[in-house]
Design a protein around this motif. Structure first.
Motif, PDB file in Angstrom:
ATOM      1  N   ALA A  73      -7.414  20.901  -6.806  1.00 26.18           N
ATOM      2  CA  ALA A  73      -6.180  20.330  -6.280  1.00 26.18           C
ATOM      3  C   ALA A  73      -6.458  18.996  -5.590  1.00 26.18           C
ATOM      4  N   ASP A  74      -7.561  18.917  -4.846  1.00 23.76           N
ATOM      5  CA  ASP A  74      -7.938  17.656  -4.202  1.00 23.76           C
ATOM      6  C   ASP A  74      -8.198  16.577  -5.248  1.00 23.76           C
ATOM      7  N   ALA A  75      -8.903  16.932  -6.309  1.00 27.33           N
ATOM      8  CA  ALA A  75      -9.190  15.966  -7.373  1.00 27.33           C
ATOM      9  C   ALA A  75      -7.891  15.489  -8.021  1.00 27.33           C
ATOM     10  N   ALA A  76      -6.937  16.383  -8.225  1.00 29.54           N
ATOM     11  CA  ALA A  76      -5.657  16.005  -8.813  1.00 29.54           C
ATOM     12  C   ALA A  76      -4.880  15.085  -7.881  1.00 29.54           C
ATOM     13  N   ALA A  77      -4.930  15.340  -6.580  1.00 26.31           N
ATOM     14  CA  ALA A  77      -4.232  14.494  -5.610  1.00 26.31           C
ATOM     15  C   ALA A  77      -4.830  13.092  -5.574  1.00 26.31           C
ATOM     16  N   VAL A  78      -6.154  12.999  -5.618  1.00 27.23           N
ATOM     17  CA  VAL A  78      -6.817  11.695  -5.627  1.00 27.23           C
ATOM     18  C   VAL A  78      -6.440  10.924  -6.886  1.00 27.23           C
ATOM     19  N   ALA A  79      -6.415  11.606  -8.027  1.00 19.80           N
ATOM     20  CA  ALA A  79      -6.051  10.955  -9.286  1.00 19.80           C
ATOM     21  C   ALA A  79      -4.598  10.477  -9.253  1.00 19.80           C
ATOM     22  N   ALA A  80      -3.698  11.278  -8.684  1.00 24.73           N
ATOM     23  CA  ALA A  80      -2.293  10.899  -8.598  1.00 24.73           C
ATOM     24  C   ALA A  80      -2.112   9.695  -7.678  1.00 24.73           C
ATOM     25  N   LYS A  81      -2.848   9.668  -6.567  1.00 32.25           N
ATOM     26  CA  LYS A  81      -2.758   8.543  -5.637  1.00 32.25           C
ATOM     27  C   LYS A  81      -3.261   7.261  -6.312  1.00 32.25           C
ATOM     28  N   ALA A  82      -4.366   7.362  -7.025  1.00 36.02           N
ATOM     29  CA  ALA A  82      -4.894   6.191  -7.722  1.00 36.02           C
ATOM     30  C   ALA A  82      -3.904   5.675  -8.755  1.00 36.02           C
ATOM     31  N   GLU A  83      -3.247   6.566  -9.466  1.00 34.55           N
ATOM     32  CA  GLU A  83      -2.258   6.161 -10.464  1.00 34.55           C
ATOM     33  C   GLU A  83      -1.055   5.504  -9.802  1.00 34.55           C
ATOM     34  N   ALA A  84      -0.616   6.049  -8.661  1.00 37.47           N
ATOM     35  CA  ALA A  84       0.518   5.462  -7.940  1.00 37.47           C
ATOM     36  C   ALA A  84       0.176   4.065  -7.444  1.00 37.47           C
ATOM     37  N   GLU A  85      -1.046   3.892  -6.940  1.00 42.21           N
ATOM     38  CA  GLU A  85      -1.460   2.569  -6.473  1.00 42.21           C
ATOM     39  C   GLU A  85      -1.545   1.586  -7.638  1.00 42.21           C
ATOM     40  N   ARG A  86      -1.991   2.075  -8.763  1.00 39.37           N
ATOM     41  CA  ARG A  86      -2.105   1.222  -9.950  1.00 39.37           C
ATOM     42  C   ARG A  86      -0.737   0.702 -10.392  1.00 39.37           C
ATOM     43  N   TRP A  87       0.274   1.546 -10.292  1.00 37.18           N
ATOM     44  CA  TRP A  87       1.612   1.171 -10.745  1.00 37.18           C
ATOM     45  C   TRP A  87       2.486   0.638  -9.612  1.00 37.18           C
ATOM     46  N   GLY A  88       1.868   0.320  -8.472  1.00 44.82           N
ATOM     47  CA  GLY A  88       2.651  -0.263  -7.374  1.00 44.82           C
ATOM     48  C   GLY A  88       3.395   0.787  -6.595  1.00 44.82           C
ATOM     49  N   GLY A  89       2.657   1.674  -5.999  1.00 44.13           N
ATOM     50  CA  GLY A  89       3.230   2.775  -5.231  1.00 44.13           C
ATOM     51  C   GLY A  89       4.140   2.311  -4.115  1.00 44.13           C
ATOM     52  N   THR A  90       4.819   3.218  -3.476  1.00 45.23           N
ATOM     53  CA  THR A  90       5.814   2.909  -2.456  1.00 45.23           C
ATOM     54  C   THR A  90       5.202   2.617  -1.101  1.00 45.23           C
ATOM     55  N   ASP A  91       3.887   2.716  -0.963  1.00 40.87           N
ATOM     56  CA  ASP A  91       3.270   2.493   0.340  1.00 40.87           C
ATOM     57  C   ASP A  91       3.022   1.014   0.627  1.00 40.87           C
ATOM     58  N   ARG A  92       3.378   0.140  -0.280  1.00 38.50           N
ATOM     59  CA  ARG A  92       3.188  -1.288  -0.078  1.00 38.50           C
ATOM     60  C   ARG A  92       4.404  -1.896   0.625  1.00 38.50           C
ATOM     61  N   ALA A  93       4.134  -2.909   1.439  1.00 36.96           N
ATOM     62  CA  ALA A  93       5.226  -3.617   2.107  1.00 36.96           C
ATOM     63  C   ALA A  93       5.973  -4.453   1.075  1.00 36.96           C
ATOM     64  N   PRO A  94       7.293  -4.537   1.210  1.00 35.23           N
ATOM     65  CA  PRO A  94       8.040  -5.335   0.233  1.00 35.23           C
ATOM     66  C   PRO A  94       7.655  -6.809   0.343  1.00 35.23           C
ATOM     67  N   GLN A  95       7.633  -7.476  -0.784  1.00 37.60           N
ATOM     68  CA  GLN A  95       7.301  -8.898  -0.794  1.00 37.60           C
ATOM     69  C   GLN A  95       8.470  -9.714  -0.269  1.00 37.60           C
ATOM     70  N   GLU A  96       8.128 -10.764   0.473  1.00 40.35           N
ATOM     71  CA  GLU A  96       9.156 -11.650   1.006  1.00 40.35           C
ATOM     72  C   GLU A  96       9.712 -12.484  -0.148  1.00 40.35           C
ATOM     73  N   PRO A  97      10.984 -12.665  -0.153  1.00 37.11           N
ATOM     74  CA  PRO A  97      11.560 -13.487  -1.226  1.00 37.11           C
ATOM     75  C   PRO A  97      11.050 -14.922  -1.125  1.00 37.11           C
ATOM     76  N   VAL A  98      10.767 -15.494  -2.248  1.00 35.31           N
ATOM     77  CA  VAL A  98      10.268 -16.850  -2.318  1.00 35.31           C
ATOM     78  C   VAL A  98      11.473 -17.799  -2.307  1.00 35.31           C
ATOM     79  N   GLU A  99      11.443 -18.751  -1.398  1.00 36.36           N
ATOM     80  CA  GLU A  99      12.545 -19.706  -1.324  1.00 36.36           C
ATOM     81  C   GLU A  99      12.303 -20.800  -2.351  1.00 36.36           C
ATOM     82  N   ARG A 100      13.250 -20.937  -3.233  1.00 43.67           N
ATOM     83  CA  ARG A 100      13.114 -21.919  -4.299  1.00 43.67           C
ATOM     84  C   ARG A 100      14.088 -23.076  -4.060  1.00 43.67           C
ATOM     85  N   ILE A 101      13.578 -24.236  -4.251  1.00 45.12           N
ATOM     86  CA  ILE A 101      14.419 -25.406  -4.112  1.00 45.12           C
ATOM     87  C   ILE A 101      14.472 -26.076  -5.481  1.00 45.12           C
ATOM     88  N   TRP A 102      15.669 -26.240  -5.993  1.00 43.22           N
ATOM     89  CA  TRP A 102      15.832 -26.816  -7.319  1.00 43.22           C
ATOM     90  C   TRP A 102      16.436 -28.133  -7.217  1.00 43.22           C
TER      91      TRP A 102
END
Length: 126
Positions: A97-126
């Motif tokens: 079960a521990d091995a499965a949890a570690v694998a699931a966490k690694a997969e979530a991090e690979r696909w951009g898991g929810t534990d990351r802070a949202p990126q600040e919007p980039v201000e664009r000047i056109w």
């Protein structure tokens, strides 16, 4: 997944026989086989040492049995297919079960898991 047991004793169990294996959990989570009961013949093979400590019971079917005779290397090699209904012990289940949890966490991090802070919007000047 097949399991291979190497025992410092000579015992012959026919291919296809169902067996019940009794193991003792020793330091480090490893197991030591205490007894094997051939469920088809009723013959029990067991060590002379007393049965104490955390015991693990599981059943399986013999796929191969090789008895090596002569000299200091006398032993028996059993290849078993554990039955799905038989447990392999709490320690093994937790490890898997521990091995499965570690694998699931690694997969979530690979696909951009929810534990990351949202990126600040980039201000664009056109």
């Amino acid at each position: 997944m097949d399991r291979t047991l190497v025992l410092n004793m000579q015992l012959a169990i026919a291919r296809g026989h169902r067996v019940e294996v009794s193991e003792r959990v020793v330091d480090g989570g490893e197991t030591a086989v205490l007894s094997i009961l051939d469920l088809d013949t009723g013959i029990r093979y067991r060590r002379a040492e007393p049965l104490r400590g955390e015991l693990v019971l599981w059943t399986g079917r013999i796929l191969e049995c090789t008895v090596v005779m002569g000299g200091a290397g006398t032993h028996t090699e059993l290849v078993l297919a554990p039955e799905a209904s038989g447990g392999t012990g709490a320690r093994t289940a937790l490890h898997e079960a521990d091995a499965a949890a570690v694998a699931a966490k690694a997969e979530a991090e690979r696909w951009g898991g929810t534990d990351r802070a949202p990126q600040e919007p980039v201000e664009r000047i056109w």
